[in-house]
Scaffold this motif. Structure first.
Motif, short mmCIF file in Angstrom:
data_model
loop_
_atom_site.label_atom_id
_atom_site.label_comp_id
_atom_site.label_asym_id
_atom_site.label_seq_id
_atom_site.Cartn_x
_atom_site.Cartn_y
_atom_site.Cartn_z
N LEU A 1 -3.17 -5.18 -0.84
CA LEU A 1 -2.63 -3.95 -1.12
C LEU A 1 -1.94 -3.30 0.33
N LYS A 2 -2.73 -3.53 1.39
CA LYS A 2 -2.19 -3.15 2.66
C LYS A 2 -1.28 -4.06 3.30
N SER A 3 -1.09 -5.24 3.03
CA SER A 3 -0.09 -6.32 3.50
C SER A 3 1.03 -6.07 2.83
N ASP A 4 1.14 -5.69 1.65
CA ASP A 4 2.41 -5.29 0.71
C ASP A 4 2.99 -4.09 1.55
N LEU A 5 2.25 -3.12 1.67
CA LEU A 5 2.65 -1.82 2.40
C LEU A 5 3.21 -2.10 3.68
N ILE A 6 2.41 -3.04 4.44
CA ILE A 6 3.22 -3.22 5.78
C ILE A 6 4.25 -3.80 5.77
N ALA A 7 4.68 -4.82 4.86
CA ALA A 7 5.83 -5.55 4.58
C ALA A 7 6.97 -4.66 4.47
N GLN A 8 6.65 -3.84 3.51
CA GLN A 8 7.80 -2.66 3.06
C GLN A 8 8.13 -2.01 4.14
N HIS A 9 7.30 -1.47 5.15
CA HIS A 9 7.43 -0.69 6.32
C HIS A 9 8.10 -1.35 7.30
N VAL A 10 7.87 -2.71 7.53
CA VAL A 10 8.72 -3.33 8.58
C VAL A 10 10.01 -3.56 8.20
#
Length: 509
Positions: free
Chosen positions: A403-412
């Motif tokens: 859940l968090k790693s997908d969001l971080i990838a999008q933000h990067v």
């Protein structure tokens, strides 16, 4: 190392790790930043990360696959709590279908990364191949997706007399191929997620042990979860797979957030519910308060999930038992406890935890100065204060990692596109003066406490605080502003020799 004068390969983005997070990062990068060049370096010979490393019996997810799975690729199997090989196959299929697998460089272990502000590049040193010869490449941005565990070594305390034990001692992180435990007495030391997985797996089936004892110093909170999601099955009958997956995902996100908030705000009510369920599973005469009532509050350490109550089943059937005591010493045939009792064993499994290794133990240097992780603050849970052009994918401790790693990838990806559009070469989080610091993980778990001095810290307010809340992170990382005032951007230096680069603090153009 490259020959003197030989050109060094340059990439826009270097992704570290080909596990669950690394494949997600690469997928998002391909979709959202198609003009950028990238590669994935993976120290192991295969992709999968955690799900390739761990091979112990019964290995499975401790989160449901509708939230541990990728947002962009539905989990289509019936089992919500999936076994390790199925998760590894899911990662491999995702990489193959998207072409990400062609960007992975196996047996490339990053050991050092040096940032130069004058060139706005990371120069990374890698150990390559079976002989671990050194190679270098350069990247404008480094995205670590290697998690925060030491893949090389698990944690095993040293008890008196261990050398006297004549049986087999094994750590789950280093499970030997072909270990035969059929008909043998097994002791599993520990009470965390690994232990509660191993005990039923080794106690059931055609290769079952004669008996499995879970030896714990103190109890862990354990909840029962159905291995199949009935609502997900029903939704798939009505809606297209992607719609059914999204609805199930949000249902499970809401459920986990609700129970986490309940546990933290009404701990006695939450404990009473878990105790009632344990008594229902084990019978009114079982000493539930001795073996399943921890001294700490719920979510001071991670809650363990057991699908379909399999741990309780093997205890109820007499295939396994729980002993709550402290180890005094090992002897030739087992373990002597502080109470004077003993547990005989042919095999002892030390499910005693993992070691943390930030950025997989990589040594970071910024303009000649080594980075001390313990003196940095985490920005949005993904970047380090005063360390340019690097992000790390770190998941939740109270919910599914992805859940968090997908969001971080999008933000990067959003950050990289912003930098491209404005011709920035460098982005650096700058901490606010006087910001109060707190530990990055609000956990009392041993693996966290052992590494506390080496971990980054967090602040007391956004964007330096970790909320462990998917909805807040969704608003911040997927929809929130990229040009945050806490970020310092630098443009490419002018053509004049030694000209200073243009510097801008976001929000103050």
């Amino acid at each position: 190392m490259p020959r003197s004068g030989a050109p060094v390969e340059q990439l826009d983005v270097l992704i570290i790790g080909a596990g669950l997070s690394g494949i997600s990062a690469a997928w998002h990068l391909q979709m959202e930043c198609p003009a950028l060049s990238y590669a994935i370096v993976e120290g192991r010979e295969r992709m999968g990360g955690t799900w390739d490393l761990f091979r112990y019996p019964g290995i499975r997810s401790d989160s449901d696959m509708y939230t541990l799975g990728y947002r962009f690729r539905p989990w289509r199997h019936a089992k919500a709590i999936a076994d390790g090989p199925s998760i590894k196959a899911y990662i491999e299929d995702t990489a193959r279908e998207s072409g990400v697998d062609r960007r992975i460089r196996f047996q490339h272990r990053l050991v050092r990364a040096e940032w130069s502000s004058s060139s706005a590049l990371w120069t990374v040193t890698l150990e390559v191949g079976a002989d671990r010869h050194l190679e270098q490449l350069q990247a404008r941005f480094v995205f670590s997706c290697a998690g925060y565990y030491d893949y090389a070594l698990g944690y095993t305390p040293q008890w008196p007399g261990m050398a006297e034990f004549t049986g087999t001692v094994v750590h789950p992180q280093h499970w030997p191929d072909g270990l035969d435990y059929a008909g043998k007495r097994v002791v599993v030391i520990g009470s965390g997620a690994t232990a509660v997985t191993l005990v039923p797996a080794m106690a059931m089936g055609p290769r079952a042990a004669a008996h499995v004892t879970m030896l714990q110093r103190s109890p862990t909170y354990i909840a029962t979860l159905p291995s199949e999601d009935a609502m997900a099955t029903a939704l798939r009958r009505v809606f297209p797979s992607r719609v059914a997956y999204a609805l199930t995902r949000w249902k499970n996100v809401a459920r986990s957030m609700f129970y986490y908030r309940l546990a933290r705000s009404q701990p006695e009510l939450f404990k009473r519910g878990l105790r009632t369920e344990a008594r229902k599973q084990l019978g009114k005469d079982y000493p539930v308060d001795t073996h399943f009532s921890p001294r700490y509050q719920p979510w001071d350490e991670r809650l363990c999930m057991v699908p379909d109550g399999d741990l309780f089943q093997v205890i109820r059937e007499g295939r396994a038992s729980v002993v709550t005591d402290t180890i005094a010493r090992f002897d030739a045939t087992g373990i002597v406890l502080e109470s004077g009792a003993r547990v005989d064993a042919d095999i002892i499994v030390t499910a005693t935890g993992l070691r943390m290794a930030i950025l997989s133990g990589v040594s970071l240097v910024v303009d000649g100065t080594p980075v001390d992780f313990g003196r940095t603050l985490l920005y949005k849970g993904m970047m380090l204060s005063d360390v340019p052009n690097i992000a790390a994918s770190v998941g939740y401790t109270n919910a599914s990692w992805t859940l968090k790693s997908d969001l971080i990838a999008q933000h990067v990806c959003r950050l990289l596109n912003y930098m491209q559009a404005h011709r920035y070469r460098q982005v650096t989080p700058r901490r606010e003066p006087g910001m109060e610091e707190t530990p990055v993980f609000d956990f009392t778990s041993g693996y966290v406490q052992r590494a506390a001095s080496q971990l980054p810290r967090q602040g007391t307010r956004a964007p330096w605080r970790l909320y462990q809340n998917y909805v807040k992170d969704l608003l911040s990382l997927r929809y929130g502003r990229v040009n945050d005032p806490a970020l310092e951007f630098r443009a490419q230096a002018s053509s004049a020799v030694n000209a200073a680069p243009e510097i801008q603090r976001a929000g103050h153009a």
